[in-house]
Design a protein around this motif. Sequence first.
Motif, PDB file in Angstrom:
ATOM      1  N   ASN A 170      42.703  61.005  -2.100  1.00 30.42           N
ATOM      2  CA  ASN A 170      41.622  60.651  -3.008  1.00 30.42           C
ATOM      3  C   ASN A 170      42.125  59.939  -4.253  1.00 30.42           C
ATOM      4  O   ASN A 170      41.356  59.276  -4.932  1.00 30.42           O
ATOM      5  N   THR A 171      43.391  60.107  -4.556  1.00 34.27           N
ATOM      6  CA  THR A 171      43.976  59.476  -5.738  1.00 34.27           C
ATOM      7  C   THR A 171      45.373  58.966  -5.380  1.00 34.27           C
ATOM      8  O   THR A 171      45.986  59.447  -4.419  1.00 34.27           O
ATOM      9  N   PRO A 172      45.900  58.029  -6.140  1.00 32.88           N
ATOM     10  CA  PRO A 172      47.278  57.598  -5.898  1.00 32.88           C
ATOM     11  C   PRO A 172      48.268  58.762  -5.979  1.00 32.88           C
ATOM     12  O   PRO A 172      49.241  58.800  -5.240  1.00 32.88           O
ATOM     13  N   LYS A 173      47.994  59.714  -6.839  1.00 34.38           N
ATOM     14  CA  LYS A 173      48.872  60.875  -6.983  1.00 34.38           C
ATOM     15  C   LYS A 173      48.999  61.638  -5.657  1.00 34.38           C
ATOM     16  O   LYS A 173      50.071  62.118  -5.303  1.00 34.38           O
ATOM     17  N   PRO A 191      52.488  55.571  -6.904  1.00 37.97           N
ATOM     18  CA  PRO A 191      52.200  55.064  -5.558  1.00 37.97           C
ATOM     19  C   PRO A 191      51.222  53.896  -5.507  1.00 37.97           C
ATOM     20  O   PRO A 191      51.139  53.222  -4.485  1.00 37.97           O
ATOM     21  N   GLU A 192      50.527  53.637  -6.581  1.00 39.32           N
ATOM     22  CA  GLU A 192      49.614  52.491  -6.568  1.00 39.32           C
ATOM     23  C   GLU A 192      50.376  51.177  -6.478  1.00 39.32           C
ATOM     24  O   GLU A 192      49.796  50.133  -6.199  1.00 39.32           O
ATOM     25  N   HIS A 225      28.188  57.647   2.097  1.00 39.68           N
ATOM     26  CA  HIS A 225      28.020  56.954   0.823  1.00 39.68           C
ATOM     27  C   HIS A 225      28.802  55.645   0.791  1.00 39.68           C
ATOM     28  O   HIS A 225      29.118  55.143  -0.269  1.00 39.68           O
ATOM     29  N   ASN A 226      29.161  55.114   1.963  1.00 38.47           N
ATOM     30  CA  ASN A 226      29.850  53.839   2.086  1.00 38.47           C
ATOM     31  C   ASN A 226      31.165  53.761   1.324  1.00 38.47           C
ATOM     32  O   ASN A 226      31.580  52.705   0.880  1.00 38.47           O
ATOM     33  N   LYS A 227      31.851  54.891   1.147  1.00 37.58           N
ATOM     34  CA  LYS A 227      33.160  54.904   0.510  1.00 37.58           C
ATOM     35  C   LYS A 227      34.216  55.025   1.593  1.00 37.58           C
ATOM     36  O   LYS A 227      34.019  55.695   2.599  1.00 37.58           O
ATOM     37  N   LYS A 228      35.340  54.366   1.381  1.00 37.67           N
ATOM     38  CA  LYS A 228      36.443  54.456   2.327  1.00 37.67           C
ATOM     39  C   LYS A 228      37.562  55.261   1.690  1.00 37.67           C
ATOM     40  O   LYS A 228      37.862  55.096   0.514  1.00 37.67           O
ATOM     41  N   VAL A 229      38.157  56.129   2.480  1.00 36.72           N
ATOM     42  CA  VAL A 229      39.258  56.958   2.010  1.00 36.72           C
ATOM     43  C   VAL A 229      40.363  56.899   3.040  1.00 36.72           C
ATOM     44  O   VAL A 229      40.109  56.975   4.240  1.00 36.72           O
ATOM     45  N   SER A 230      41.586  56.757   2.590  1.00 30.62           N
ATOM     46  CA  SER A 230      42.725  56.746   3.502  1.00 30.62           C
ATOM     47  C   SER A 230      43.155  58.163   3.791  1.00 30.62           C
ATOM     48  O   SER A 230      43.012  59.055   2.972  1.00 30.62           O
ATOM     49  N   ALA A 231      43.724  58.355   4.961  1.00 29.41           N
ATOM     50  CA  ALA A 231      44.259  59.659   5.319  1.00 29.41           C
ATOM     51  C   ALA A 231      45.625  59.475   5.963  1.00 29.41           C
ATOM     52  O   ALA A 231      45.821  58.570   6.757  1.00 29.41           O
TER      53      ALA A 231
END
Length: 86
Positions: free
Chosen positions: A4-7, A45-46, A71-77
Amino acid sequence: MRINTPKDLGAIIKDSRKSHNWTQTDLAERIGVFQKDISNWETKPEKITIDMLIKVCAALDLDFNIDKLSHNKKVSAITGKPRLGF
């Protein structure tokens, strides 16, 4: 694990590297970069490019995918599953 975050991404890289008992130098040598690059990606990491992220995932046996969420959001896993091929 969802990122969810670069961290989150930096933590996954670091934790996966440590689970292989590798130093930052070990990982850097495996993917052809400098140790400082690994350090930067774990703390900032960004700054990692997608091609380097794919190399890191391949070296650490991580699976990278992008899912479309509600909600049309993309998240990497990135998961510790065996990679399906890079």
